[in-house]
Design a protein around this motif. Structure first.
Motif, PDB file in Angstrom:
ATOM      1  N   ALA A 109       0.847  -1.196   0.000  1.00  0.00           N
ATOM      2  CA  ALA A 109       0.000   0.000   0.000  1.00  0.00           C
ATOM      3  C   ALA A 109       0.879   1.243   0.000  1.00  0.00           C
ATOM      4  CB  ALA A 109      -0.902   0.003   1.221  1.00  0.00           C
ATOM      5  N   ASN A 110       0.581   2.167  -0.890  1.00  0.00           N
ATOM      6  CA  ASN A 110       1.273   3.452  -0.945  1.00  0.00           C
ATOM      7  C   ASN A 110       0.276   4.552  -0.619  1.00  0.00           C
ATOM      8  OD1 ASN A 110       3.913   2.529  -1.893  1.00  0.00           O
ATOM      9  ND2 ASN A 110       2.806   1.935  -3.728  1.00  0.00           N
ATOM     10  N   VAL A 111       0.463   5.203   0.533  1.00  0.00           N
ATOM     11  CA  VAL A 111      -0.425   6.278   0.967  1.00  0.00           C
ATOM     12  C   VAL A 111       0.096   7.582   0.366  1.00  0.00           C
ATOM     13  CG1 VAL A 111      -1.333   7.542   2.951  1.00  0.00           C
ATOM     14  CG2 VAL A 111      -1.023   5.045   3.087  1.00  0.00           C
ATOM     15  N   GLN A 112      -0.818   8.324  -0.272  1.00  0.00           N
ATOM     16  CA  GLN A 112      -0.468   9.564  -0.951  1.00  0.00           C
ATOM     17  C   GLN A 112      -1.402  10.686  -0.517  1.00  0.00           C
ATOM     18  OE1 GLN A 112      -1.184   8.590  -5.059  1.00  0.00           O
ATOM     19  NE2 GLN A 112       0.513   7.147  -5.174  1.00  0.00           N
ATOM     20  N   GLU A 113      -0.890  11.908  -0.523  1.00  0.00           N
ATOM     21  CA  GLU A 113      -1.707  13.099  -0.300  1.00  0.00           C
ATOM     22  C   GLU A 113      -1.325  14.126  -1.344  1.00  0.00           C
ATOM     23  OE1 GLU A 113      -2.474  14.377   3.837  1.00  0.00           O
ATOM     24  OE2 GLU A 113      -1.027  12.810   4.367  1.00  0.00           O
ATOM     25  N   TYR A 114      -2.327  14.755  -1.963  1.00  0.00           N
ATOM     26  CA  TYR A 114      -2.057  15.738  -3.015  1.00  0.00           C
ATOM     27  C   TYR A 114      -3.303  16.579  -3.244  1.00  0.00           C
ATOM     28  CZ  TYR A 114      -4.376  11.987  -5.591  1.00  0.00           C
ATOM     29  OH  TYR A 114      -5.250  11.014  -5.979  1.00  0.00           O
ATOM     30  N   THR A 115      -3.121  17.633  -4.024  1.00  0.00           N
ATOM     31  CA  THR A 115      -4.230  18.465  -4.482  1.00  0.00           C
ATOM     32  C   THR A 115      -4.473  18.123  -5.945  1.00  0.00           C
ATOM     33  OG1 THR A 115      -3.657  20.220  -2.934  1.00  0.00           O
ATOM     34  CG2 THR A 115      -5.043  20.839  -4.798  1.00  0.00           C
ATOM     35  N   THR A 116      -5.732  17.924  -6.304  1.00  0.00           N
ATOM     36  CA  THR A 116      -6.072  17.541  -7.671  1.00  0.00           C
ATOM     37  C   THR A 116      -5.650  18.636  -8.659  1.00  0.00           C
ATOM     38  OG1 THR A 116      -8.327  18.382  -7.336  1.00  0.00           O
ATOM     39  CG2 THR A 116      -7.963  16.008  -7.020  1.00  0.00           C
ATOM     40  N   VAL A 117      -5.401  18.207  -9.895  1.00  0.00           N
ATOM     41  CA  VAL A 117      -4.904  19.108 -10.941  1.00  0.00           C
ATOM     42  C   VAL A 117      -5.844  19.102 -12.141  1.00  0.00           C
ATOM     43  CG1 VAL A 117      -2.498  18.791 -10.237  1.00  0.00           C
ATOM     44  CG2 VAL A 117      -3.449  17.326 -12.030  1.00  0.00           C
ATOM     45  N   VAL A 127      -4.916   5.769  -1.269  1.00  0.00           N
ATOM     46  CA  VAL A 127      -4.021   4.613  -1.156  1.00  0.00           C
ATOM     47  C   VAL A 127      -3.998   3.947  -2.522  1.00  0.00           C
ATOM     48  CG1 VAL A 127      -3.586   2.396  -0.065  1.00  0.00           C
ATOM     49  CG2 VAL A 127      -4.623   4.255   1.264  1.00  0.00           C
ATOM     50  N   VAL A 128      -2.790   3.721  -3.020  1.00  0.00           N
ATOM     51  CA  VAL A 128      -2.617   2.923  -4.231  1.00  0.00           C
ATOM     52  C   VAL A 128      -1.970   1.624  -3.805  1.00  0.00           C
ATOM     53  CG1 VAL A 128      -1.574   2.734  -6.514  1.00  0.00           C
ATOM     54  CG2 VAL A 128      -2.378   4.969  -5.694  1.00  0.00           C
TER      55      VAL A 128
END
Length: 150
Positions: free
Chosen positions: A48-56, A144-145
């Motif tokens: 599991a790769n936890v990610q945080e970002y703002t959509t583009v 999560v990817v």
């Protein structure tokens, strides 16, 4: 490609044990409290790769595929438009072998799926996908990817 909500994902019980481990991890883990990073679920087969970002905006994203993994992309908070199309016929823009990433030039035709909190989509190596896109207004997303090895 398989699109669903985590609440009913296990209803579709045709997938391998590796996918079930990923679904179980999503249901049992307090994802919102986890920092960004990589979390092994089943050795190197399921991670599991936890990610945080703002959509583009759509013109800032790229379609991508992977050769060695399925993705289970799960939105823990926020919302995003998720571009989808067949990999077949796409023109390769860039390959990053060490990250199992292939980026493509924008296709003439593609679709998209709205992913909201609790939604997930499973993309196979044959499925090109364009994540992190604005759905209305830009917003913060925690996702999560889960990488499931072939």
């Amino acid at each position: 490609m398989f699109y669903s909500n985590i609440g009913i994902a296990e209803k579709y019980n045709y997938l391998e044990e590796k996918f079930k481990k990923g679904y179980q991890w999503l249901k049992e883990t307090d994802i919102l409290s986890l920092p960004e990073g990589s979390y092994p679920i089943s050795g190197e087969e399921v991670v599991a790769n936890v990610q945080e970002y703002t959509t583009v905006l759509a013109d800032q994203g790229f379609f991508e595929t992977h050769e060695k993994y399925f993705d289970i992309q799960y939105v823990a908070s926020g919302r995003e438009q998720f571009g989808v199309c067949k990999r077949e016929g796409l023109k390769v823009k860039e390959r990053i072998e060490e990250k199992d990433l292939i980026f493509y030039e924008e296709p003439l035709h593609s679709g998209s799926v709205l992913l909201e909190e609790g939604d997930l989509i499973v993309v196979a190596p044959e499925d090109a996908h364009k994540p992190r896109l604005v759905a209305g207004e830009p917003c913060k997303v925690k996702k999560v990817v889960i990488k499931v090895a072939l």
